[in-house]
Design a protein around this motif. Structure first.
Motif, mmCIF file in Angstrom:
data_model
loop_
_atom_site.group_PDB
_atom_site.id
_atom_site.type_symbol
_atom_site.label_atom_id
_atom_site.label_comp_id
_atom_site.label_asym_id
_atom_site.label_seq_id
_atom_site.Cartn_x
_atom_site.Cartn_y
_atom_site.Cartn_z
ATOM 1 N N HIS A 1 -48.589 -38.714 4.505
ATOM 2 C CA HIS A 1 -47.417 -39.146 5.259
ATOM 3 C C HIS A 1 -46.225 -38.205 5.071
ATOM 4 O O HIS A 1 -45.161 -38.607 4.563
ATOM 5 C CB HIS A 1 -47.013 -40.568 4.879
ATOM 6 C CG HIS A 1 -48.118 -41.566 5.042
ATOM 7 N ND1 HIS A 1 -48.689 -41.840 6.269
ATOM 8 C CD2 HIS A 1 -48.755 -42.341 4.127
ATOM 9 C CE1 HIS A 1 -49.629 -42.759 6.105
ATOM 10 N NE2 HIS A 1 -49.697 -43.072 4.826
ATOM 11 N N PRO A 2 -46.360 -36.936 5.474
ATOM 12 C CA PRO A 2 -45.172 -36.063 5.440
ATOM 13 C C PRO A 2 -44.128 -36.556 6.437
ATOM 14 O O PRO A 2 -44.457 -37.209 7.430
ATOM 15 C CB PRO A 2 -45.743 -34.699 5.844
ATOM 16 C CG PRO A 2 -46.968 -35.008 6.626
ATOM 17 C CD PRO A 2 -47.547 -36.258 6.014
ATOM 18 N N PHE A 3 -42.878 -36.235 6.185
ATOM 19 C CA PHE A 3 -41.819 -36.685 7.087
ATOM 20 C C PHE A 3 -41.098 -35.489 7.690
ATOM 21 O O PHE A 3 -40.913 -34.450 7.044
ATOM 22 C CB PHE A 3 -40.836 -37.614 6.378
ATOM 23 C CG PHE A 3 -40.183 -37.051 5.145
ATOM 24 C CD1 PHE A 3 -38.961 -36.384 5.223
ATOM 25 C CD2 PHE A 3 -40.766 -37.201 3.900
ATOM 26 C CE1 PHE A 3 -38.352 -35.880 4.090
ATOM 27 C CE2 PHE A 3 -40.169 -36.698 2.762
ATOM 28 C CZ PHE A 3 -38.952 -36.024 2.857
ATOM 29 N N ALA A 4 -40.744 -35.642 8.966
ATOM 30 C CA ALA A 4 -40.057 -34.597 9.716
ATOM 31 C C ALA A 4 -38.562 -34.882 9.709
ATOM 32 O O ALA A 4 -38.128 -35.978 10.058
ATOM 33 C CB ALA A 4 -40.581 -34.534 11.145
ATOM 34 N N VAL A 5 -37.784 -33.890 9.321
ATOM 35 C CA VAL A 5 -36.324 -33.994 9.277
ATOM 36 C C VAL A 5 -35.757 -33.056 10.338
ATOM 37 O O VAL A 5 -35.990 -31.839 10.295
ATOM 38 C CB VAL A 5 -35.777 -33.622 7.889
ATOM 39 C CG1 VAL A 5 -34.257 -33.629 7.884
ATOM 40 C CG2 VAL A 5 -36.315 -34.579 6.842
ATOM 41 N N THR A 6 -35.022 -33.618 11.298
ATOM 42 C CA THR A 6 -34.419 -32.838 12.373
ATOM 43 C C THR A 6 -32.951 -32.618 12.057
ATOM 44 O O THR A 6 -32.186 -33.585 11.942
ATOM 45 C CB THR A 6 -34.550 -33.560 13.716
ATOM 46 O OG1 THR A 6 -35.921 -33.910 13.926
ATOM 47 C CG2 THR A 6 -34.069 -32.683 14.852
ATOM 48 N N CYS A 7 -32.566 -31.367 11.905
ATOM 49 C CA CYS A 7 -31.164 -31.030 11.645
ATOM 50 C C CYS A 7 -30.936 -29.571 12.027
ATOM 51 O O CYS A 7 -31.876 -28.752 12.017
ATOM 52 C CB CYS A 7 -30.795 -31.260 10.177
ATOM 53 S SG CYS A 7 -31.649 -30.181 9.043
ATOM 54 N N SER A 8 -29.719 -29.290 12.412
ATOM 55 C CA SER A 8 -29.331 -27.941 12.782
ATOM 56 C C SER A 8 -30.272 -27.410 13.875
ATOM 57 O O SER A 8 -30.505 -28.096 14.869
ATOM 58 C CB SER A 8 -29.324 -27.036 11.542
ATOM 59 O OG SER A 8 -28.804 -25.771 11.847
ATOM 60 N N VAL A 9 -30.848 -26.230 13.712
ATOM 61 C CA VAL A 9 -31.682 -25.612 14.748
ATOM 62 C C VAL A 9 -33.151 -25.607 14.348
ATOM 63 O O VAL A 9 -33.892 -24.676 14.707
ATOM 64 C CB VAL A 9 -31.203 -24.167 15.043
ATOM 65 C CG1 VAL A 9 -29.850 -24.178 15.686
ATOM 66 C CG2 VAL A 9 -31.180 -23.348 13.743
ATOM 67 N N ARG A 10 -33.598 -26.646 13.670
ATOM 68 C CA ARG A 10 -34.995 -26.656 13.233
ATOM 69 C C ARG A 10 -35.448 -28.075 12.915
ATOM 70 O O ARG A 10 -34.648 -28.989 12.736
ATOM 71 C CB ARG A 10 -35.181 -25.773 11.996
ATOM 72 C CG ARG A 10 -34.300 -26.194 10.828
ATOM 73 C CD ARG A 10 -34.316 -25.170 9.717
ATOM 74 N NE ARG A 10 -33.436 -25.548 8.627
ATOM 75 C CZ ARG A 10 -33.205 -24.795 7.567
ATOM 76 N NH1 ARG A 10 -33.810 -23.615 7.447
ATOM 77 N NH2 ARG A 10 -32.394 -25.195 6.606
ATOM 78 N N VAL A 11 -36.764 -28.211 12.838
ATOM 79 C CA VAL A 11 -37.401 -29.442 12.374
ATOM 80 C C VAL A 11 -38.266 -29.049 11.182
ATOM 81 O O VAL A 11 -39.168 -28.208 11.319
ATOM 82 C CB VAL A 11 -38.253 -30.098 13.473
ATOM 83 C CG1 VAL A 11 -38.921 -31.357 12.934
ATOM 84 C CG2 VAL A 11 -37.413 -30.431 14.692
ATOM 85 N N GLN A 12 -37.993 -29.643 10.030
ATOM 86 C CA GLN A 12 -38.713 -29.301 8.810
ATOM 87 C C GLN A 12 -39.588 -30.460 8.380
ATOM 88 O O GLN A 12 -39.164 -31.620 8.422
ATOM 89 C CB GLN A 12 -37.741 -28.934 7.690
ATOM 90 C CG GLN A 12 -36.934 -27.689 7.987
ATOM 91 C CD GLN A 12 -36.261 -27.137 6.750
ATOM 92 O OE1 GLN A 12 -36.539 -26.032 6.299
ATOM 93 N NE2 GLN A 12 -35.347 -27.907 6.192
#
Length: 524
Positions: free
Chosen positions: A52-63
């Motif tokens: 269950h990795p989680f995607a963090v959306t911020c600035s100019v990328r999704v990590q």
């Protein structure tokens, strides 16, 4: 000589919430680990695939972060401007994200490859979601439109208009891939069915700019967050409002489901995340954070909770793993066995009984030396950090009948500090009784000399008088409320007793009524 008995410093328990099953469950989430990103955390979404990795959306990328190591495992950076709303597909293989450019980008999670680019919006796209059939996308844009897209053909299928302001929230039905919800800054929530290609099925007025939408697993009830309220709506009844949840005092920015759909999490700019029970819509637990919250996400198994804040901080709480406790090795007991005459005490040898070494506190030292003025000053000097110690010192001075002596020779600074301590902590029920006693002693000592006090002392005493008056008025109000509640409860209990007595009387009169009817029938 008997050892000096130290002061009995009372440990006042802090008022806290009752221990409930929900509190115990959510408190097992460990101490949060803080990660730092560049820019506000717009959206957080968890993959349905283990771990269950989680995607963090911020600035100019999704990590993409590993929830166990809390490290970045993939970086999706094919954005020229700010990225928004990165979300996984239900199988965890694809991820879609909008952005400031007004386009949707579709990524393959395993290879980080950019697979599709959907163009057509004229404004930023803040939220994008997959439908439950996995072959369509839904986007919500600042150009006041909602669009559906076909993934294989990379084409736009429908465009819905009707909102009059930015659309920053959306949701897709978990049971029907064609049902869409959109929430706008015009304060309305609209439901669409892209099979009809008509206007909205219904429109619900939230009353504030809508920041987040959420379907419950049944698909018949949905929630909207806007302003300081979360409202619950019945989709099958044409958008009829069921209830409100007004437990935040600032804008609610994010909603998500937990515990297999039985709990709701809401994050707000008031720096709180609240957990609600779906059956009662009442809060059962609260998390506190250091800054305003923009996004909240939790893993499908409730093992990891991630909160994103406006300053770029990411708080990751991980549930502590239950480790099997090995059996403790029993301590060897020391046996002292003395067999009758085999044990003889040598009269020429002194037996030394070891004395326990105790560290004596400063106030106990003053008490042992009967220096009541010094211990009084010491208690007030430590009052800012340890009010229980100060109150315990006051109690010991009263018990020794030395409080008059301690306060009589105090200078102006000590008296001002004492008065401030009293009116600061007088409203705390743990200290109230003791502080009332010491205040009465203070008035006995200085009652005749108050006219000679300087202006600073007079202001402090006036503030004390005002605080006491305020506490008294508040107590009277509570007593009035208690009396009203007692009357209401008494009336309710009397009504219940009368009802029971009526039922008992009617049941007892039934045989009599039947006998009378028999007599009348016989006479006739």
């Amino acid at each position: 000589m008997t050892a000096f008995k130290k002061t009995n410093t009372q440990l006042f328990t802090k008022p806290r919430a009752l221990s409930t099953e929900d509190n115990d469950y959510w408190n097992h989430l460990g101490v949060p680990a803080l990660l730092k990103e560049f820019g506000a955390i717009d959206y957080i979404d968890f993959s349905p695939l283990e771990p269950h990795p989680f995607a963090v959306t911020c600035s100019v990328r999704v990590q993409l972060y590993n929830p166990i190591t809390r490290s970045v495992v993939k970086n999706l950076n094919k954005f020229k401007e700010t990225a928004y709303g990165g979300s996984f597909r239900s199988d965890g293989l694809l991820l879609v994200a909008g952005g400031e450019e007004g386009v949707l980008r579709l990524f393959d999670v395993s290879s980080k490859a950019l697979m599709r680019v959907f163009k057509g919006h004229t404004g930023p796209v803040h939220r994008t979601f997959f439908t439950s059939d996995k072959t369509h996308l839904v986007s919500f844009s600042d150009d006041k439109t909602v669009s559906t897209w076909d993934i294989p053909c990379e084409t736009r299928l429908n465009t819905f208009t009707g909102h009059t302001d930015y659309i920053r929230a959306g949701a897709v039905s978990p049971i029907s891939p064609s049902i869409i919800l959109s929430g706008s800054y015009d304060g309305t929530v609209r439901m669409y069915d892209y099979r009809t290609k008509d206007d909205a099925i219904f429109t619900a007025n939230h009353g504030a700019p809508v920041e987040s939408l959420l379907f419950l697993p049944s698909g018949g009830i949905f929630l909207s967050a806007g302003g300081s309220e979360v409202r619950v709506w019945d989709a099958f009844a044409g958008g009829r409002m069921l209830t409100k949840m007004s437990h935040h005092h600032k804008t609610v920015t994010s909603l998500c489901l937990a515990s297999n759909g039985t709990r709701i999490l809401s994050g707000s700019l008031d720096r709180h995340v609240k957990v609600y029970n779906v059956s009662t819509y009442q809060p059962v637990h609260t998390f506190d954070y250091p800054n305003s919250i923009l996004s909240v996400g939790i893993s499908p198994n409730d093992d990891t909770m991630v909160v994103g804040m406006v300053d770029g901080l990411i708080s990751v709480r991980r549930r502590a793993m239950e480790v099997a406790v090995s059996e403790k090795v029993a301590k060897k007991k020391t046996n002292y066995r003395f067999a009758g005459d085999n044990y003889r005490l040598n009269s020429h040898v002194d037996i030394l009984v070891p004395c326990e070494k105790r560290t004596e506190t400063t106030h106990d030292k003053y008490f042992r030396q009967f220096k009541y003025s010094q211990v009084f000053k010491y208690g007030l000097c430590s009052s800012r950090v340890k009010p229980p110690v100060t109150v315990s010192i006051f109690q010991e001075l009263i018990r020794r009948k030395g409080f008059h002596q301690a306060i009589a020779g105090s200078d102006s600074t000590i008296i001002n500090t004492f008065i401030k301590f009293v009116w600061k902590h007088l409203g705390d029920y743990r200290y109230t009784r003791t502080l009332i006693d010491v205040t009465n002693i203070f008035l006995d000592v200085y009652g005749d000399d108050m006219n000679s006090f300087d202006e600073h002392k007079r202001k402090s005493i006036e503030e004390l008088r005002r605080r006491v008056k305020k506490e008294t008025e508040f107590t009277f109000k509570l007593l009035t409320l208690q009396g009203s509640l007692h009357m209401i409860l008494s009336a309710a209990s009397i009504r219940n007793n009368l009802t029971q007595q009526t039922v008992t009387l009617s049941s007892s009169l039934e045989p009599t009524q039947a006998a009378l009817e028999t007599i009348v029938f016989n006479v006739t």
